[in-house]
Write an enzyme that holds these catalytic residues in place. Structure first.
Site, short mmCIF file in Angstrom:
data_model
loop_
_atom_site.label_atom_id
_atom_site.label_comp_id
_atom_site.label_asym_id
_atom_site.label_seq_id
_atom_site.Cartn_x
_atom_site.Cartn_y
_atom_site.Cartn_z
CG LEU A 259 -1.75 -0.98 1.35
CD1 LEU A 259 -3.60 -0.91 2.30
CD2 LEU A 259 -3.02 -1.55 -0.01
CG HIS B 235 8.54 1.59 16.05
ND1 HIS B 235 8.07 1.66 15.25
CD2 HIS B 235 7.42 1.09 16.79
CE1 HIS B 235 7.18 0.91 14.76
NE2 HIS B 235 5.87 0.66 16.03
CG HIS C 165 -9.73 24.69 18.71
ND1 HIS C 165 -11.11 23.52 17.64
CD2 HIS C 165 -10.48 26.40 18.28
CE1 HIS C 165 -11.45 24.31 17.20
NE2 HIS C 165 -11.30 25.78 17.33
P1 FAD Z 1 18.06 -4.66 9.36
O1 FAD Z 1 17.34 -3.07 9.53
O2 FAD Z 1 17.69 -5.62 8.35
O3 FAD Z 1 19.22 -4.69 9.85
C1 FAD Z 1 19.63 -5.82 9.75
C2 FAD Z 1 21.54 -5.03 9.39
O4 FAD Z 1 22.74 -6.13 9.96
C3 FAD Z 1 21.82 -5.28 7.98
O5 FAD Z 1 21.87 -3.86 7.92
C4 FAD Z 1 22.83 -6.46 7.52
O6 FAD Z 1 23.22 -5.59 5.90
C5 FAD Z 1 23.30 -7.13 8.76
N1 FAD Z 1 23.72 -7.70 8.75
C6 FAD Z 1 23.05 -9.33 8.55
N2 FAD Z 1 23.85 -10.23 8.97
C7 FAD Z 1 25.19 -10.12 9.27
C8 FAD Z 1 26.63 -10.59 8.86
N3 FAD Z 1 26.63 -11.21 9.74
N4 FAD Z 1 27.22 -9.41 9.56
C9 FAD Z 1 27.29 -7.97 9.23
N5 FAD Z 1 26.13 -7.31 9.40
C10 FAD Z 1 25.19 -8.34 8.88
N6 FAD Z 1 9.41 -0.18 9.99
C11 FAD Z 1 9.14 0.60 10.99
O7 FAD Z 1 8.49 0.46 12.05
N7 FAD Z 1 7.96 1.75 9.91
C12 FAD Z 1 8.40 2.11 8.49
O8 FAD Z 1 7.97 3.14 8.40
C13 FAD Z 1 9.23 0.73 7.78
N8 FAD Z 1 9.18 0.94 6.20
C14 FAD Z 1 9.60 -0.49 5.71
C15 FAD Z 1 9.72 0.57 4.55
C16 FAD Z 1 10.27 -0.68 3.49
C17 FAD Z 1 10.22 -1.06 2.72
C18 FAD Z 1 10.88 -1.82 4.27
C19 FAD Z 1 11.63 -3.67 3.51
C20 FAD Z 1 10.74 -2.16 5.82
C21 FAD Z 1 10.43 -1.07 6.78
N9 FAD Z 1 10.25 -0.96 7.98
C22 FAD Z 1 9.13 -0.22 8.76
C23 FAD Z 1 10.54 -2.38 9.13
C24 FAD Z 1 11.60 -2.01 9.69
O9 FAD Z 1 12.70 -1.78 7.79
C25 FAD Z 1 12.01 -2.92 9.90
O10 FAD Z 1 11.26 -3.97 10.99
C26 FAD Z 1 13.62 -2.90 10.57
O11 FAD Z 1 14.73 -2.42 9.23
C27 FAD Z 1 13.95 -4.32 11.33
O12 FAD Z 1 15.54 -3.70 12.30
P2 FAD Z 1 16.17 -4.67 12.92
O13 FAD Z 1 17.50 -4.10 13.23
O14 FAD Z 1 16.00 -5.89 12.85
O15 FAD Z 1 17.23 -5.34 11.12
#
Ligand code: FAD
Ligand code: NAI
Length: 462
Positions: A182, A318, A441
């Protein structure tokens, strides 16, 4: 080789926040990241770039549809796609560089490269093996594919490819009417593409309040997006420039086909744990490929924690950040806490959609008595002034105690308005507590108060 108190693997919102909090709590911290920039999915190919394109395409929509109504006349702006992508990239850069700055400020070592865990207490990056008393896995997620659909990130794309298409497609088919479908579907629809969303279920945005689901679909339809609901995609046939999406309607097995210049596959994401060596270590996983943790974000291997998209729960930035702070607190000997009942969800379409806590549907399932206070933005003066009178605030409270159980908002700034309810829920507030709070308001937040009033003696402007 260096010795650390904590090594975090992954620098997305989960990992970078965990690293900063660990450093703030006096722990010697490093963060491993394989990408060229920090910030993970969210800053590089997720939340931030998508919001930049949602903003620019919304501005175009306002110019085309609402400027003249306010007496702002003249030529509508035309779209320079390359420049729009450049703007999006500059927003990404400001944000990823911001994390680099925070790492330096907090004296966190960025270990550049892909990390693995050869044994508990050790992290290998390239040829180097570092020692760590604690390891936090924050390796995130990746798009999940669909059988019969081959992604080339040019014609058949995931969200990553959709954030940098070579040109704005004339026809786009989006598979999946979830958050990505969406949001990015509405970007391209506003930029002039004919967008058709094909969804397996009978309602958009699974899990959301049913009334919100119907309203958001109706509003997006009015904006020009088309929907094929209850349709299972069978396969996508693609050439270098075009694709055909074949689907079957679930109710009568009727087959259908849609042609497109671009197909966006937005059917969910899955945990990314490749290359970490988790199987060899014996880390327990769930059936869905998530890393299993206990309530303190510990895996079954002592000293190894996991957070964010790689573990269970909603895949939201978040949520990952909160777990990052909480896991860091646990490691530092403090008490880390995440209230999973109060995690808001926001869809950044226009109007925005937001949600927290229980829905009417989940309460019915639980057999719990509740009451609903609803208020339409048509009764909000500020919303009418900015052409945002469609949508509503729906507050759900316990029938006996009046305690707030959930809220669902579709309308202007819904993503911000929801936090008043979240804070209220954290404090165990009743609907009356919100209703008795003076709201300035004219603000959109008056609609939240009116919904709270509607849980009691009644809204004033309804
Ligand atoms: P990630 O952000 O996926 O980060 C993990 C990192 O670990 C990556 O950079 C990867 O390269 C690194 N990594 C993995 N394995 C290794 C390894 N072995 N060695 C070194 N590095 C490694 N969420 C929201 O809350 N609001 C939003 O508006 C929103 N919009 C989104 C829009 C899109 C198009 C997408 C795809 C997702 C969106 N999300 C949103 C979801 C959000 O991006 C994720 O929930 C969030 O990024 C998760 O955070 P994380 O730290 O768990 O993992
Ligand atoms: P999603 O889980 O939100 O939606 C996927 C949709 O695809 C569902 O409606 C599902 O029924 C449908 N689907 C599945 N298989 C299908 C098939 N074969 N044919 C047709 N439809 C099919 O997943 P999405 O949109 O890919 O997002 C992934 C994650 O990213 C979400 O968990 C979300 O939390 C996160 N995200 C969050 C955002 C935000 O907070 N604003 C923005 C974008 C993503």
């Amino acid at each position: 080789m260096a010795n650390y108190d904590v090594i975090v693997i992954g620098a997305g919102p989960g990992g970078y926040v965990a690293a900063i909090r660990c450093a703030q709590l006096g722990l010697k911290t490093a963060c491993v990241e394989g990408r060229e920039t920090l910030g993970g999915t969210c800053l590089n190919v997720g939340c931030i770039p998508s919001k930049a394109l949602l903003h620019s395409s919304h501005m175009l929509h306002e110019a085309e549809h609402n400027f003249a109504k306010m007496g702002l006349k003249g030529k509508s702006p035309s779209v320079d796609w390359k420049e729009m992508l450049g703007y999006k990239d500059s927003v990404i850069e400001q944000n990823t560089k911001g994390i680099e700055f925070l790492f330096k400020k907090n004296k966190i070592d960025w270990l550049q490269g892909w990390g693995s865990i050869p044994e508990a207490g050790k992290v290998k990056v390239g040829a180097e093996v570092h020692e760590a008393k604690n390891i936090i896995i924050a390796s995130g997620s990746e798009p999940s594919s669909l059988p019969g659909v081959e992604i080339d990130e040019k014609v058949v794309v995931t969200s990553t490819g959709a954030l940098e298409l070579g040109k704005i497609p004339k026809k786009m088919v989006v598979i999946g009417a979830g958050v990505i479908g969406l949001e990015l579907g509405s970007v391209y629809s506003r930029l002039g593409a004919e967008v058709t969303v094909v969804e397996f279920l009978d309602a958009v945005t699974p899990g959301m309040d049913a009334e919100v689901q119907k309203t958001v679909q109706r509003m997006l339809k009015k904006q020009g997006m088309k929907f094929v609901m209850g349709a299972a995609v069978q396969k996508v046939e693609a050439t270098k420039t075009k694709a055909k999406v074949h689907y079957t309607l679930r109710k009568n097995d009727k087959e259908g086909m849609l042609e497109a210049d671009t197909v966006l596959v937005a059917t969910g994401r899955k945990p990314f744990t490749d290359g970490l060596g988790l199987a060899e270590l014996g880390v327990e996983m769930t059936e869905r490929g998530q890393i299993k943790t206990n309530a303190q974000w510990q895996t079954n291997i002592p000293g190894i924690y996991a957070i964010g998209d790689a573990i269970e729960g909603p895949m939201l930035a978040h949520k990952a950040e909160d777990e990052g702070m909480a896991a860091a607190a646990q490691i530092a000997g403090k008490h880390g806490h995440v209230n999973y009942n109060v995690i808001p969800g926001v869809i950044y379409t226009h109007p925005e959609v937001s949600s927290v806590g229980e829905t009417e549907e989940t309460l019915k399932e639980q057999g719990r008595a509740y009451k609903v206070g609803k208020f339409s933005f048509m009764g909000n003066g500020r919303a009418k002034a900015v052409f945002a009178g469609e949508g509503f605030v729906k507050l759900i409270a316990d029938k006996e105690t009046d305690r707030i159980l959930g809220a669902h908002i579709i309308g202007p700034a819904a993503g911000d308005l929801i936090h008043e309810i979240c804070v209220g829920m954290e404090f165990g507030a009743s609907a009356e507590d919100i209703a008795l709070t003076c709201h300035a308001h004219p603000t959109f937040s008056e609609a939240v108060r009116e919904a709270a009033l509607a849980c009691g003696d009644g809204a004033i402007h309804a």
